[in-house]
Motif scaffolding. Structure first.
Motif, PDB file in Angstrom:
ATOM      1  N   LYS A  51      76.100 -22.532  33.397  1.00 31.09           N
ATOM      2  CA  LYS A  51      75.034 -22.136  34.311  1.00 31.09           C
ATOM      3  C   LYS A  51      74.024 -23.274  34.421  1.00 31.09           C
ATOM      4  O   LYS A  51      73.734 -23.959  33.440  1.00 31.09           O
ATOM      5  CB  LYS A  51      74.350 -20.868  33.790  1.00 31.09           C
ATOM      6  CG  LYS A  51      73.446 -20.167  34.771  1.00 31.09           C
ATOM      7  CD  LYS A  51      73.020 -18.806  34.214  1.00 31.09           C
ATOM      8  CE  LYS A  51      72.220 -18.014  35.248  1.00 31.09           C
ATOM      9  NZ  LYS A  51      71.874 -16.658  34.730  1.00 31.09           N
ATOM     10  N   PRO A  70      66.993 -22.345  38.157  1.00 25.51           N
ATOM     11  CA  PRO A  70      67.484 -21.619  39.335  1.00 25.51           C
ATOM     12  C   PRO A  70      67.789 -22.615  40.451  1.00 25.51           C
ATOM     13  O   PRO A  70      67.082 -23.612  40.613  1.00 25.51           O
ATOM     14  CB  PRO A  70      66.308 -20.705  39.707  1.00 25.51           C
ATOM     15  CG  PRO A  70      65.505 -20.593  38.459  1.00 25.51           C
ATOM     16  CD  PRO A  70      65.653 -21.902  37.742  1.00 25.51           C
ATOM     17  N   GLY A 108      74.093 -19.433  38.384  1.00 26.36           N
ATOM     18  CA  GLY A 108      72.685 -19.771  38.526  1.00 26.36           C
ATOM     19  C   GLY A 108      72.215 -20.081  39.930  1.00 26.36           C
ATOM     20  O   GLY A 108      71.128 -20.641  40.107  1.00 26.36           O
ATOM     21  N   GLN A 122      70.422 -19.100  43.045  1.00 23.93           N
ATOM     22  CA  GLN A 122      69.435 -18.089  43.406  1.00 23.93           C
ATOM     23  C   GLN A 122      69.504 -17.728  44.885  1.00 23.93           C
ATOM     24  O   GLN A 122      69.437 -16.557  45.256  1.00 23.93           O
ATOM     25  CB  GLN A 122      68.035 -18.618  43.066  1.00 23.93           C
ATOM     26  CG  GLN A 122      66.923 -17.611  43.201  1.00 23.93           C
ATOM     27  CD  GLN A 122      65.595 -18.226  42.795  1.00 23.93           C
ATOM     28  OE1 GLN A 122      65.024 -19.015  43.544  1.00 23.93           O
ATOM     29  NE2 GLN A 122      65.110 -17.893  41.608  1.00 23.93           N
ATOM     30  N   TRP A 162      77.234 -28.971  37.751  1.00 21.18           N
ATOM     31  CA  TRP A 162      76.268 -28.975  36.643  1.00 21.18           C
ATOM     32  C   TRP A 162      76.654 -30.042  35.615  1.00 21.18           C
ATOM     33  O   TRP A 162      75.787 -30.751  35.098  1.00 21.18           O
ATOM     34  CB  TRP A 162      76.201 -27.613  35.964  1.00 21.18           C
ATOM     35  CG  TRP A 162      76.086 -26.391  36.828  1.00 21.18           C
ATOM     36  CD1 TRP A 162      76.532 -25.135  36.519  1.00 21.18           C
ATOM     37  CD2 TRP A 162      75.475 -26.259  38.124  1.00 21.18           C
ATOM     38  NE1 TRP A 162      76.261 -24.242  37.532  1.00 21.18           N
ATOM     39  CE2 TRP A 162      75.610 -24.906  38.535  1.00 21.18           C
ATOM     40  CE3 TRP A 162      74.841 -27.152  38.985  1.00 21.18           C
ATOM     41  CZ2 TRP A 162      75.135 -24.437  39.756  1.00 21.18           C
ATOM     42  CZ3 TRP A 162      74.375 -26.686  40.211  1.00 21.18           C
ATOM     43  CH2 TRP A 162      74.513 -25.356  40.577  1.00 21.18           C
TER      44      TRP A 162
END
Length: 408
Positions: free
Chosen positions: A91, A95, A128, A130, A363
């Motif tokens: 994650k 956000p 993650g 948003q 990520w």
């Protein structure tokens, strides 16, 4: 590079057939009468050796024939023996607002778009994301239908951008019609415009139109709609050109793999790469009050110094990094320096579907120092290990400011 290729072919005495600017080479006959294939000539050409081996000038071992001679380039998938850290980042650290997605549920196989959309939202929760900005490119009833599909069940998870009206662009009333439809989409819920694409044939992508009639971003017919975007505070996501390799012949010097050859337009009757890039500063100069987001690092991620000069000169220009993982991943130090220097001008975007592992690969690329990661083209990636401040700006803070959102 093309001149070098042509001079090499001339030196080698190779006769070829040129199709769409690409020379197709037949087998060659040497002075002794023996038939050889062109690649045997390339092996001894200094320019070919320089491109393939750099200053090393060769592989350092004798070159001999073997079973790999029959391996097709499109099938080549080398399995690395490198042993290094592999960091799993499930994650994102902050956000995330993904400013570049499309209507992917329409591509679902064996299930409804609504079910696919629900599954996508679940994936976004897990990694993650948003909020996602859906660049529909749609107008009229098509745009209204997408608004209902996304915003009725998920009003806080998506923002939708509309497209531009591009029918009958040669008629005198076109400049007025495109503004009227933009205002209608805005009243119904559009919060931006995009992705507005020109890869050389104009916004209509009509190769049959004479070059002088094609509609490019800086066309005076669009002046009113760009001004209206400024008045309504609607950011505009623009796609100008493509990766430079799309204008290079699909030959032995082609930088990207055959997977990308469908985008190649070397020799076609379209604007050149440089001709397209010249549109961007003219557009920014004409409409300084309009907020533009040039997606895919403005298709200049291969030359970050040049891109930095554009950002310095035009404060209304912003970028997204969507689908340019391979650009920042192959030059991690330069890319990290660039993203840090322009931390308030670059937004995160994917443009790569809905898979959980895709998000997690981003990520890993942005947040870790992992090395020699498998990439999408065939270039290995290296992690940028961006600071928390830069990551937060890239992931979410810039979106709140540049996209004019009070709440994200």
């Amino acid at each position: 590079m093309r001149d070098n290729r042509r001079s090499f072919l001339k030196r080698g005495g190779v006769a070829g057939i040129t199709v769409a600017g690409v020379t197709i080479l037949p087998a060659c006959r040497s002075e002794s009468g023996e038939t050889s294939t062109p690649d045997e000539r390339w092996q001894t050409d200094p320019k070919w050796q320089e491109v393939k081996y750099g200053a090393w000038r060769g592989p350092g071992v004798p070159i001999g024939a073997g079973p790999m001679d029959g391996v097709l380039l499109k099938d080549y998938a080398p399995r690395s023996s490198v042993v290094t850290d592999e960091t799993f980042v499930p994650k994102a650290s902050y956000p995330v607002v993904d400013v570049h997605v499309h209507h992917y549920p329409a591509r679902a196989q064996g299930k409804s778009a609504e079910v696919t959309l629900a599954e996508w939202v679940k994936t976004q929760d897990e990694v993650g994301i948003q909020t996602s900005v859906v660049l529909t490119g749609a107008t009229g009833s098509d745009f209204d239908r997408l608004l209902k599909m996304y915003l009725e069940p998920y009003p806080d998870r998506f923002q939708l951008y509309c497209g531009l009206e591009v029918t009958d662009i040669g008629k005198p009333d076109y400049p007025d019609r495109v503004v009227v439809e933009l205002e209608r989409c805005y009243r119904n819920g559009a919060r931006g415009v995009g992705e507005i694409t020109d890869k050389g044939y104009g916004l209509t992508r009509d190769s049959d139109l004479p070059p002088g009639e094609r509609l490019h971003h800086d066309d005076p017919r669009l002046g009113g709609v760009w001004n209206m975007c400024a008045e309504l505070n609607l950011p505009v996501n623009i796609h100008i050109a493509d990766h430079l390799s799309a204008w290079e012949p699909p030959d032995v010097f082609q930088e990207r793999t055959p997977v990308f050859q469908q985008f190649n337009q070397a020799g076609e009757d379209a604007l050149s790469y440089e001709g397209l890039l010249a549109i961007l500063p003219r557009l920014l100069e004409k409409h300084p009050k309009t907020t533009f987001i040039a997606c895919h690092l403005a298709n200049q991620g291969n030359d970050l110094a040049r891109l930095g000069r554009l950002l310095h000169q035009y404060p209304n220009l912003n970028l997204d990094i969507s689908a340019r993982d391979y650009e920042i991943g192959r030059t991690p130090r330069a890319a990290a320096t660039f993203l840090t220097k322009y931390a308030d001008r670059v937004l995160f975007g994917t443009d790569m579907g809905m898979e959980k592992t895709m998000y997690q690969s981003w990520w890993r690329l942005l947040e870790t120092a992992d090395e020699y990661m498998v990439g999408r083209v065939w270039w290995p990636y290296y992690g940028l290990e961006l600071s928390g401040t830069v990551l937060e700006s890239l992931y979410v803070r810039n979106a709140k400011r540049i996209l004019n959102w009070e709440n994200v």
